[in-house]
Write a protein that holds these residues in place. Sequence first.
Motif, PDB file in Angstrom:
ATOM      1  N   GLU B 108     -53.828  45.344   9.322  1.00 40.59           N
ATOM      2  CA  GLU B 108     -53.789  45.079  10.770  1.00 40.59           C
ATOM      3  C   GLU B 108     -53.114  43.744  11.059  1.00 40.59           C
ATOM      4  O   GLU B 108     -53.630  42.928  11.821  1.00 40.59           O
ATOM      5  CB  GLU B 108     -55.202  45.123  11.355  1.00 40.59           C
ATOM      6  CG  GLU B 108     -55.863  46.479  11.191  1.00 40.59           C
ATOM      7  CD  GLU B 108     -57.310  46.481  11.635  1.00 40.59           C
ATOM      8  OE1 GLU B 108     -57.618  45.839  12.644  1.00 40.59           O
ATOM      9  OE2 GLU B 108     -58.134  47.116  10.961  1.00 40.59           O
ATOM     10  N   SER B 133     -52.035  50.967   7.945  1.00 42.50           N
ATOM     11  CA  SER B 133     -53.466  51.094   7.619  1.00 42.50           C
ATOM     12  C   SER B 133     -53.780  52.274   6.695  1.00 42.50           C
ATOM     13  O   SER B 133     -54.929  52.708   6.617  1.00 42.50           O
ATOM     14  CB  SER B 133     -54.310  51.216   8.902  1.00 42.50           C
ATOM     15  OG  SER B 133     -54.184  50.065   9.692  1.00 42.50           O
ATOM     16  N   LYS B 136     -56.014  50.954   3.707  1.00 47.52           N
ATOM     17  CA  LYS B 136     -57.318  50.557   4.282  1.00 47.52           C
ATOM     18  C   LYS B 136     -58.164  51.794   4.564  1.00 47.52           C
ATOM     19  O   LYS B 136     -59.356  51.819   4.272  1.00 47.52           O
ATOM     20  CB  LYS B 136     -57.070  49.765   5.561  1.00 47.52           C
ATOM     21  CG  LYS B 136     -58.282  49.469   6.396  1.00 47.52           C
ATOM     22  CD  LYS B 136     -57.881  48.662   7.631  1.00 47.52           C
ATOM     23  CE  LYS B 136     -58.939  48.669   8.688  1.00 47.52           C
ATOM     24  NZ  LYS B 136     -58.883  49.815   9.589  1.00 47.52           N
ATOM     25  N   ARG B 137     -57.556  52.802   5.138  1.00 44.84           N
ATOM     26  CA  ARG B 137     -58.308  54.023   5.449  1.00 44.84           C
ATOM     27  C   ARG B 137     -58.675  54.784   4.183  1.00 44.84           C
ATOM     28  O   ARG B 137     -59.764  55.345   4.079  1.00 44.84           O
ATOM     29  CB  ARG B 137     -57.490  54.900   6.393  1.00 44.84           C
ATOM     30  CG  ARG B 137     -57.489  54.342   7.797  1.00 44.84           C
ATOM     31  CD  ARG B 137     -56.553  55.058   8.733  1.00 44.84           C
ATOM     32  NE  ARG B 137     -56.460  54.296   9.978  1.00 44.84           N
ATOM     33  CZ  ARG B 137     -55.429  54.321  10.807  1.00 44.84           C
ATOM     34  NH1 ARG B 137     -54.382  55.090  10.537  1.00 44.84           N
ATOM     35  NH2 ARG B 137     -55.432  53.608  11.898  1.00 44.84           N
ATOM     36  N   ARG B 140     -61.590  53.308   2.885  1.00 49.88           N
ATOM     37  CA  ARG B 140     -62.684  53.415   3.846  1.00 49.88           C
ATOM     38  C   ARG B 140     -63.253  52.045   4.227  1.00 49.88           C
ATOM     39  O   ARG B 140     -64.461  51.792   4.149  1.00 49.88           O
ATOM     40  CB  ARG B 140     -63.789  54.327   3.300  1.00 49.88           C
ATOM     41  CG  ARG B 140     -63.306  55.756   3.092  1.00 49.88           C
ATOM     42  CD  ARG B 140     -64.380  56.624   2.478  1.00 49.88           C
ATOM     43  NE  ARG B 140     -65.537  56.780   3.335  1.00 49.88           N
ATOM     44  CZ  ARG B 140     -65.636  57.660   4.330  1.00 49.88           C
ATOM     45  NH1 ARG B 140     -64.623  58.453   4.597  1.00 49.88           N
ATOM     46  NH2 ARG B 140     -66.736  57.755   5.041  1.00 49.88           N
ATOM     47  N   ILE B 141     -62.383  51.193   4.715  1.00 50.25           N
ATOM     48  CA  ILE B 141     -62.797  49.851   5.112  1.00 50.25           C
ATOM     49  C   ILE B 141     -62.758  49.752   6.634  1.00 50.25           C
ATOM     50  O   ILE B 141     -61.729  49.991   7.253  1.00 50.25           O
ATOM     51  CB  ILE B 141     -61.850  48.803   4.496  1.00 50.25           C
ATOM     52  CG1 ILE B 141     -61.986  48.842   2.983  1.00 50.25           C
ATOM     53  CG2 ILE B 141     -62.153  47.409   5.024  1.00 50.25           C
ATOM     54  CD1 ILE B 141     -60.838  48.178   2.293  1.00 50.25           C
ATOM     55  N   PHE B 142     -63.878  49.401   7.239  1.00 51.59           N
ATOM     56  CA  PHE B 142     -63.932  49.245   8.693  1.00 51.59           C
ATOM     57  C   PHE B 142     -63.155  48.020   9.142  1.00 51.59           C
ATOM     58  O   PHE B 142     -62.522  48.020  10.176  1.00 51.59           O
ATOM     59  CB  PHE B 142     -65.376  49.162   9.172  1.00 51.59           C
ATOM     60  CG  PHE B 142     -65.990  50.503   9.429  1.00 51.59           C
ATOM     61  CD1 PHE B 142     -65.934  51.070  10.686  1.00 51.59           C
ATOM     62  CD2 PHE B 142     -66.587  51.211   8.412  1.00 51.59           C
ATOM     63  CE1 PHE B 142     -66.484  52.311  10.936  1.00 51.59           C
ATOM     64  CE2 PHE B 142     -67.137  52.453   8.642  1.00 51.59           C
ATOM     65  CZ  PHE B 142     -67.089  53.008   9.910  1.00 51.59           C
ATOM     66  N   GLY B 143     -63.264  46.957   8.388  1.00 51.29           N
ATOM     67  CA  GLY B 143     -62.551  45.738   8.763  1.00 51.29           C
ATOM     68  C   GLY B 143     -62.551  44.763   7.610  1.00 51.29           C
ATOM     69  O   GLY B 143     -63.433  44.809   6.748  1.00 51.29           O
ATOM     70  N   PRO B 144     -61.583  43.859   7.562  1.00 49.74           N
ATOM     71  CA  PRO B 144     -61.538  42.879   6.482  1.00 49.74           C
ATOM     72  C   PRO B 144     -62.593  41.787   6.674  1.00 49.74           C
ATOM     73  O   PRO B 144     -63.068  41.618   7.800  1.00 49.74           O
ATOM     74  CB  PRO B 144     -60.120  42.301   6.626  1.00 49.74           C
ATOM     75  CG  PRO B 144     -59.816  42.425   8.083  1.00 49.74           C
ATOM     76  CD  PRO B 144     -60.528  43.679   8.547  1.00 49.74           C
ATOM     77  N   PRO B 145     -62.960  41.068   5.597  1.00 46.40           N
ATOM     78  CA  PRO B 145     -62.458  41.233   4.240  1.00 46.40           C
ATOM     79  C   PRO B 145     -63.271  42.253   3.445  1.00 46.40           C
ATOM     80  O   PRO B 145     -64.418  42.539   3.775  1.00 46.40           O
ATOM     81  CB  PRO B 145     -62.646  39.843   3.642  1.00 46.40           C
ATOM     82  CG  PRO B 145     -63.867  39.308   4.334  1.00 46.40           C
ATOM     83  CD  PRO B 145     -63.835  39.876   5.725  1.00 46.40           C
ATOM     84  N   ILE B 161     -68.107  44.283   0.376  1.00 47.35           N
ATOM     85  CA  ILE B 161     -67.665  44.397   1.773  1.00 47.35           C
ATOM     86  C   ILE B 161     -68.098  43.135   2.502  1.00 47.35           C
ATOM     87  O   ILE B 161     -69.271  42.775   2.473  1.00 47.35           O
ATOM     88  CB  ILE B 161     -68.287  45.642   2.440  1.00 47.35           C
ATOM     89  CG1 ILE B 161     -67.906  46.911   1.671  1.00 47.35           C
ATOM     90  CG2 ILE B 161     -67.882  45.734   3.911  1.00 47.35           C
ATOM     91  CD1 ILE B 161     -66.442  47.266   1.687  1.00 47.35           C
ATOM     92  N   GLY B 162     -67.161  42.462   3.122  1.00 42.50           N
ATOM     93  CA  GLY B 162     -67.464  41.185   3.758  1.00 42.50           C
ATOM     94  C   GLY B 162     -67.082  40.037   2.837  1.00 42.50           C
ATOM     95  O   GLY B 162     -66.502  40.258   1.766  1.00 42.50           O
TER      96      GLY B 162
END
Lengths: 344, 180
Positions: B108, B133, B136-137, B140-145, B161-162
């Motif tokens: 993004e 993306s 990323k998809r 299966r990552i909603f948002g970084p990091p 995740i995070g």
Amino acid sequence: MRNALLAWSADGGKTWSSPGRVNSAVEAVQGEENGPKVALVDKRAYVVWSIPGAKGDKTRANIRFAMDDEKGGFTAARTLNEVKDAARFPIIETPPDGNLLVAWIDRRIDNPKPRQLYLMRLSPDGKSLTKNYQVGEGLCECCKLGIAFADGGKTVYMVDREVDGNKIRNHVLRKSTDGAASFGAPVEISNDGWQVPSCPHSGPSIGRDRRGQLHVSWFTLGRSEQEAGIYYSVSKDDGKSFAPRQLVQANTAPETLYATLAVGDDDRVYLAWSNLDGDSKAQIFVRTLAPDGRTWSPIQQISRAKGNAGRPVLALMKNQLQIAWTETDGEDSRVVLRSATVGE
Amino acid sequence: MKKHKRSSRVLLVAGLCLLVLTPVIGWSQHGQHGSQSSAPGVGAPAIAFDLKSIDGKSVGLATFRGRPLMINFFASWCDPCREEMPLINELAAKSGKDGYGVLGIAVEDTRAAIMQYAQEAKLVFPIALDLNSTVKRAYRIFGPPATFFIDGQGTIRDVVIGPITPERAREGLKKAGVSL
């Protein structure tokens, strides 16, 4: 460097002016969730945007402001935040009193404290009517704000995504009854329980109908991926409480979605959001809620982006609904607009 | 709310370089769609991808075949990404000596923004641009990091995740087969 561009239409979106550059100087105008915002007073445009701080840090940024110079261009931009390198995610809105209200997420009191909500007022000629002032704290660091007005601007409603010590990010409503000079304690809109240590970058949207009902939409993952989606709730007691959330559309895949809403003169609620289509491309979807608060229209997909479509915005004028969104494909991007006749 | 009664003008503002307006057309009806795919979790094979790096070279999972790999999904606009980046960079600086690879995947974001950030932060590892993306998809990552630790056989051994801590990074690298 990126520019803030502005185009205008005087015929309901049928024809448009050439896009003109808002930022007089070359600077790194931020986009996406933190993109430029526009407000209008008597056909005059006022724009705010964010640029990275002195060290290029987008998370320690500055709020820039420029206005239509009424000569076909824009005034030189100036920075609104008095403490430098501490502000981003600005919005600008026009209260009914004809002045301008600017709000943003501030970090002048920095980590580990959550972010603060700051405001300032501007006159229609762009002069500062107030200094920066804080009206809230505990904000998520990276989600856009929402605002609505009532009582000629005396009552101001703001919605934001909060973050607590456990990194749970629910949305709240803040209400002012003194024209945004001060706000009451935040009221939780929905206990979604989304615990996320990273950036959702997706904030709420609010609208008020003629009956005084407050309508809010937002994205959350909730307590499990199965809950993820776009949600809606309504307050029928002027923001004291909110009805249980309603799912507008579930996520079709793991993806942060972006929602917005607008309320028509007939009290119908219009919602637009992004979600993935069957080809795993983000597209724009719309749905309406009838004034009875129960009857939802079918979901309609209105974009056919080759790459991805995201961050829709809505504008309602009489019986015309305009929806604009950004489409990206690789390194190309564009803004797309579609119109629809509503309320007939 | 984007509702402006004070003017008959409709304005669009976008921090973008290109603006295209579509003709006014009626909306078409569309039904529900899509289906959930399975997540590439711990013990699953890492999903292959082929992206372009910020300097235009092809980079993918195969580039690192045969040695452990740490993939960090990040964005230049992301607060926690920036906070963890000195650690990621430090691990990347040691990776040659310790026999593993580090790949950043920018999500993004734009090439210009990432190039500027990489220069400012003096990043020493290769960065791939996931402009559409797709990776990323797939992960299966909603948002970084988000950080994935993959062993030399291409199996995911740990996922964070995070934001990541030095302790979790060390644990992830060990699980991926790095001798520390």
